[in-house]
Design an enzyme around this catalytic site. Structure first.
Site, PDB file in Angstrom:
ATOM      1  N   GLY A 130       0.612  -1.063   0.125  1.00 43.80           N
ATOM      2  CA  GLY A 130       0.353   0.087  -0.041  1.00 43.80           C
ATOM      3  C   GLY A 130       1.122   1.429   0.022  1.00 43.80           C
ATOM      4  O   GLY A 130       0.888   1.775   1.372  1.00 43.80           O
ATOM      5  N   SER A 132       0.567   3.852  -2.959  1.00 45.95           N
ATOM      6  CA  SER A 132       0.577   4.523  -4.065  1.00 45.95           C
ATOM      7  C   SER A 132      -0.826   5.633  -4.013  1.00 45.95           C
ATOM      8  O   SER A 132      -1.285   4.106  -2.923  1.00 45.95           O
ATOM      9  CB  SER A 132       0.514   4.077  -5.562  1.00 45.95           C
ATOM     10  OG  SER A 132       1.618   3.362  -6.132  1.00 45.95           O
ATOM     11  N   SER A 164      -1.863  -3.764  -6.214  1.00 49.00           N
ATOM     12  CA  SER A 164      -1.913  -6.042  -6.450  1.00 49.00           C
ATOM     13  C   SER A 164      -2.732  -6.296  -5.604  1.00 49.00           C
ATOM     14  O   SER A 164      -1.435  -6.388  -4.488  1.00 49.00           O
ATOM     15  CB  SER A 164      -0.795  -5.613  -7.091  1.00 49.00           C
ATOM     16  OG  SER A 164      -0.303  -4.618  -7.590  1.00 49.00           O
ATOM     17  N   GLU A 247      13.454  -4.802  -6.065  1.00 50.70           N
ATOM     18  CA  GLU A 247      11.802  -5.824  -6.330  1.00 50.70           C
ATOM     19  C   GLU A 247      12.425  -4.813  -7.359  1.00 50.70           C
ATOM     20  O   GLU A 247      12.024  -4.796  -8.329  1.00 50.70           O
ATOM     21  CB  GLU A 247      10.778  -4.667  -5.693  1.00 50.70           C
ATOM     22  CG  GLU A 247      10.646  -3.393  -5.556  1.00 50.70           C
ATOM     23  CD  GLU A 247       9.303  -2.790  -5.585  1.00 50.70           C
ATOM     24  OE1 GLU A 247       8.252  -3.501  -6.155  1.00 50.70           O
ATOM     25  OE2 GLU A 247       9.021  -1.757  -4.905  1.00 50.70           O
ATOM     26  N   THR A 376       8.449   3.860 -12.350  1.00 51.67           N
ATOM     27  CA  THR A 376       8.346   4.252 -14.285  1.00 51.67           C
ATOM     28  C   THR A 376       9.684   3.931 -14.891  1.00 51.67           C
ATOM     29  O   THR A 376      10.434   3.931 -14.008  1.00 51.67           O
ATOM     30  CB  THR A 376       7.208   5.381 -14.435  1.00 51.67           C
ATOM     31  OG1 THR A 376       8.101   6.229 -14.032  1.00 51.67           O
ATOM     32  CG2 THR A 376       6.106   5.323 -14.039  1.00 51.67           C
ATOM     33  N   GLU A 378      10.230   6.742 -16.476  1.00 52.51           N
ATOM     34  CA  GLU A 378      10.945   8.075 -16.578  1.00 52.51           C
ATOM     35  C   GLU A 378      11.302   7.943 -15.212  1.00 52.51           C
ATOM     36  O   GLU A 378      13.143   8.649 -15.632  1.00 52.51           O
ATOM     37  CB  GLU A 378       9.884   8.688 -17.215  1.00 52.51           C
ATOM     38  CG  GLU A 378       9.236   8.382 -18.206  1.00 52.51           C
ATOM     39  CD  GLU A 378       8.274   7.868 -19.173  1.00 52.51           C
ATOM     40  OE1 GLU A 378       7.912   7.236 -17.805  1.00 52.51           O
ATOM     41  OE2 GLU A 378       8.032   7.534 -19.906  1.00 52.51           O
TER      42      GLU A 378
HETATM   43  C1  LIG Z   1       0.363  -3.212 -12.641  1.00 52.48           C
HETATM   44  C2  LIG Z   1       0.376  -2.592 -11.934  1.00 52.48           C
HETATM   45  C3  LIG Z   1       0.610  -2.630 -10.377  1.00 52.48           C
HETATM   46  C4  LIG Z   1       1.063  -1.327  -9.372  1.00 52.48           C
HETATM   47  N1  LIG Z   1       1.199  -2.276  -7.942  1.00 52.48           N
HETATM   48  C5  LIG Z   1       1.376  -1.894  -7.516  1.00 52.48           C
HETATM   49  C6  LIG Z   1       0.871  -2.246  -5.503  1.00 52.48           C
HETATM   50  O1  LIG Z   1       0.946  -3.195  -6.133  1.00 52.48           O
HETATM   51  N2  LIG Z   1       1.166  -1.308  -4.995  1.00 52.48           N
HETATM   52  C7  LIG Z   1       1.557  -0.028  -4.717  1.00 52.48           C
HETATM   53  O2  LIG Z   1       1.929   0.955  -4.287  1.00 52.48           O
HETATM   54  N3  LIG Z   1       1.498   0.883  -6.398  1.00 52.48           N
HETATM   55  C8  LIG Z   1       1.018   0.097  -7.828  1.00 52.48           C
HETATM   56  N4  LIG Z   1       1.213   0.320  -8.643  1.00 52.48           N
HETATM   57  C9  LIG Z   1       1.245   1.577  -9.038  1.00 52.48           C
HETATM   58  C10 LIG Z   1       2.437   1.983  -9.609  1.00 52.48           C
HETATM   59  O3  LIG Z   1       3.639   2.207  -7.897  1.00 52.48           O
HETATM   60  C11 LIG Z   1       2.523   3.591  -9.788  1.00 52.48           C
HETATM   61  O4  LIG Z   1       1.406   3.457 -11.148  1.00 52.48           O
HETATM   62  C12 LIG Z   1       3.954   3.896 -10.312  1.00 52.48           C
HETATM   63  O5  LIG Z   1       4.706   4.845  -9.318  1.00 52.48           O
HETATM   64  C13 LIG Z   1       3.165   5.767 -11.403  1.00 52.48           C
HETATM   65  O6  LIG Z   1       2.557   6.951 -10.448  1.00 52.48           O
HETATM   66  P1  LIG Z   1       1.780   7.343 -11.133  1.00 52.48           P
HETATM   67  O7  LIG Z   1       0.510   6.213 -11.447  1.00 52.48           O
HETATM   68  O8  LIG Z   1       0.637   8.182  -9.634  1.00 52.48           O
HETATM   69  O9  LIG Z   1       1.482   7.851 -12.191  1.00 52.48           O
HETATM   70  P2  LIG Z   1       2.503   9.532 -11.866  1.00 52.48           P
HETATM   71  O10 LIG Z   1       3.264   9.411 -10.993  1.00 52.48           O
HETATM   72  O11 LIG Z   1       1.185  10.310 -12.202  1.00 52.48           O
HETATM   73  O12 LIG Z   1       3.159   9.494 -13.663  1.00 52.48           O
HETATM   74  C14 LIG Z   1       2.775   9.837 -14.181  1.00 52.48           C
HETATM   75  C15 LIG Z   1       3.970   9.803 -15.470  1.00 52.48           C
HETATM   76  O13 LIG Z   1       4.017  10.947 -15.813  1.00 52.48           O
HETATM   77  C16 LIG Z   1       5.229  10.276 -15.405  1.00 52.48           C
HETATM   78  N5  LIG Z   1       6.218  11.341 -14.255  1.00 52.48           N
HETATM   79  C17 LIG Z   1       6.115  11.488 -13.777  1.00 52.48           C
HETATM   80  N6  LIG Z   1       6.975  12.500 -12.572  1.00 52.48           N
HETATM   81  C18 LIG Z   1       8.116  12.020 -12.965  1.00 52.48           C
HETATM   82  C19 LIG Z   1       9.500  12.784 -13.521  1.00 52.48           C
HETATM   83  N7  LIG Z   1       9.787  13.396 -12.148  1.00 52.48           N
HETATM   84  N8  LIG Z   1      10.317  12.691 -14.471  1.00 52.48           N
HETATM   85  C20 LIG Z   1       9.811  11.802 -15.644  1.00 52.48           C
HETATM   86  N9  LIG Z   1       8.427  11.098 -15.759  1.00 52.48           N
HETATM   87  C21 LIG Z   1       7.613  12.200 -14.445  1.00 52.48           C
HETATM   88  C22 LIG Z   1       5.391   8.898 -15.243  1.00 52.48           C
HETATM   89  O14 LIG Z   1       6.580   8.536 -15.837  1.00 52.48           O
HETATM   90  C23 LIG Z   1       4.261   8.621 -15.871  1.00 52.48           C
HETATM   91  O15 LIG Z   1       4.495   8.372 -17.176  1.00 52.48           O
HETATM   92  C24 LIG Z   1       1.137  -0.910  -9.881  1.00 52.48           C
HETATM   93  C25 LIG Z   1       0.903  -0.534 -11.047  1.00 52.48           C
HETATM   94  C26 LIG Z   1       0.936  -1.107 -12.454  1.00 52.48           C
HETATM   95  C27 LIG Z   1       0.703  -0.680 -13.398  1.00 52.48           C
END
Ligand SMILES: Cc1cc2nc3c(=O)[nH]c(=O)nc-3n(C[C@H](O)[C@H](O)[C@H](O)COP(=O)(O)OP(=O)(O)OC[C@H]3O[C@@H](n4cnc5c(N)ncnc54)[C@H](O)[C@@H]3O)c2cc1C
Length: 394
Positions: A130, A132, A164, A247, A376, A378
């Site tokens: 937990g 994000s 997840s 991880e 991500t 990036e």
């Molecule tokens: C299949 C899957 C499983 C997941 N499982 C878990 C889980 O079990 N537990 C959990 O806690 N989370 C989980 N997540 C969440 C995951 O950790 C987040 O999706 C990830 O950290 C990105 O955060 P966000 O989705 O809020 O995107 P954002 O942070 O809002 O990013 C949006 C876009 O902006 C870009 N961006 C953001 N900041 C920057 C920067 N400083 N420089 C350049 N580019 C940037 C990102 O690369 C991305 O392309 C999961 C996600 C997926 C897709």
């Protein structure tokens, strides 16, 4: 640089391979859309985890006193490479072992180690992560869920997203704000929360494969005891940063890539086109060789990460490099495979005409999420630019 394995390690790999070949049903395709919501599928996965736990293979590199085999991170790599290759449904066990346990090993009390590590190693309990939130993904330090001290424990309020397998986990590895007055990176803590605690609501989110794999999780006045806290209160950010790299090895993708290459080799030898096996077509041979190059690069990048673990080092930009390559090479491999197979590659698993049991379509779609999960691409590139290349912050 030599990544050779000892005879004992080769024998261990063979033993693991034989176990999975024996225990997994014929034609096993691993995770199927919606599988985790099916009780029969889940019961099979749990029973398999217990069998792995009996062999202590879920914690190959942990000390024996906590349920491990007491072997090295390289032996752990061998187990994982085989497990991912054979599409073993580790689910919440993987989360518990690879994400939660490293933190508990470093920061937990002796009581916490005994309470959580031993059942994780036995395949009896699983975790979700937990971290994000709707407004805090890449910017994790912006998380708003609070765990406020209250009497002999903490009271948690807030929301997590993309969690997840929260619907199957026994515990949540929670990042929460314990001092809202502190600056962003301070005042965060990590806690273990029993998912049966009153006040927790898990709501499904469907992913682009129409599957329920992740969730929203709501915490409404959830009361946990003081010993739910792992490590030092308000120092959670620094603890999380130490263990996040555990991880990010990317071995899951390397193993998946290797499997796809092996399946494509069989396909190219068994399929005839224009009067000859595909394997004799120069263009097909070229694509297969290209796939092999990608698989080999991914494998070596992963091995470096585990080698660093085995030397007592904490991989940082090395793990990010391996993760970025591993996440992004699956769509490249699928593209190459699709050029060989042609349009039938788009068919889904439920079509009887789908080549490779529909795995090309599935791998392509699932690889998109992988470039977000665990940080991500990036963000990984930012880490590589900063910590790896020494470039100033952009
Ligand atoms: C299949 C899957 C499983 C997941 N499982 C878990 C889980 O079990 N537990 C959990 O806690 N989370 C989980 N997540 C969440 C995951 O950790 C987040 O999706 C990830 O950290 C990105 O955060 P966000 O989705 O809020 O995107 P954002 O942070 O809002 O990013 C949006 C876009 O902006 C870009 N961006 C953001 N900041 C920057 C920067 N400083 N420089 C350049 N580019 C940037 C990102 O690369 C991305 O392309 C999961 C996600 C997926 C897709």
């Amino acid at each position: 640089m030599e990544f050779g394995f000892t005879p004992a390690q080769e024998a261990f790999r063979q033993e693991v391979r034989e176990f999975f070949t024996r225990e997994l049903p014929a034609g096993w395709v691993g995770y199927e859309e919606g599988a985790e919501t099916r009780d029969d599928w889940w019961a099979f996965a749990k029973q398999l985890m217990r069998k792995l736990g009996e062999r202590r293979w879920l914690a190959v590199h942990w000390p024996q006193e906590y349920g491990g085999l007491g072997l090295t991170p390289i032996d752990h790599l061998i187990y994982k490479e085989e497990a991912y290759y054979h599409l073993v449904p580790e689910g919440p066990t993987h989360m518990a072992r690879d994400i939660v346990a490293p933190s508990i090993i470093i920061y937990g009390t002796e009581e916490q180690k005994r309470k959580y590590l031993i059942p994780i190693a036995a395949g009896e309990i699983g975790f979700c992560q937990g971290f994000s939130e709707p407004g805090a993904g890449s910017d994790l330090a912006g998380l708003q869920t609070r765990a406020m001290e209250d009497g002999d424990g903490f009271v948690i309020n807030g929301q997590k997203i993309f969690t997840s397998r929260a619907h199957r986990a026994d515990y949540c590895w929670l990042a929460a704000r314990t001092d809202p007055a502190a600056t962003r990176h301070r005042g965060l803590s990590t806690l273990v929360v029993d998912m049966k605690t009153p006040g927790i609501t898990v709501r499904p989110l469907m992913n682009m494969m129409r599957a329920h794999s992740f969730n929203e999780v709501f915490f409404d006045n959830v009361r946990v005891p003081r010993d739910a806290l792992v490590g030092t209160k308000d120092r959670g950010w620094y603890q999380m940063m130490t263990t996040l790299d555990f991880e990010r090895s990317g071995i899951d993708h390397t193993a998946a890539g290797r499997r796809l290459l092996d399946e494509m080799m069989v396909y190219a030898q068994e399929t005839r086109r224009n009067g000859m096996p595909l394997a004799q077509d120069p263009k097909v041979r070229n694509r297969l060789a290209e796939m092999a190059v990608h698989v080999e690069v991914s494998r070596l990048l992963c091995y470096r990460v585990y080698w660093m673990h085995s030397q007592g080092k904490v991989p940082s930009h090395e793990a990010s490099t391996s993760k970025v390559f591993g996440d992004e090479f699956i769509p490249r491999l699928v593209n190459l495979a699709t050029q060989i197979v042609g349009l039938p590659a788009l068919l889904q698993r439920d079509s009887k005409w789908a080549p490779l049991a529909g795995s090309l379509e599935r791998l392509y779609l699932s690889s998109v999420g992988a470039t977000f999960a665990r940080g991500t691409s990036e963000i990984q590139r930012n880490i590589i630019a900063g910590r790896g290349l020494g470039l100033p912050r952009g």
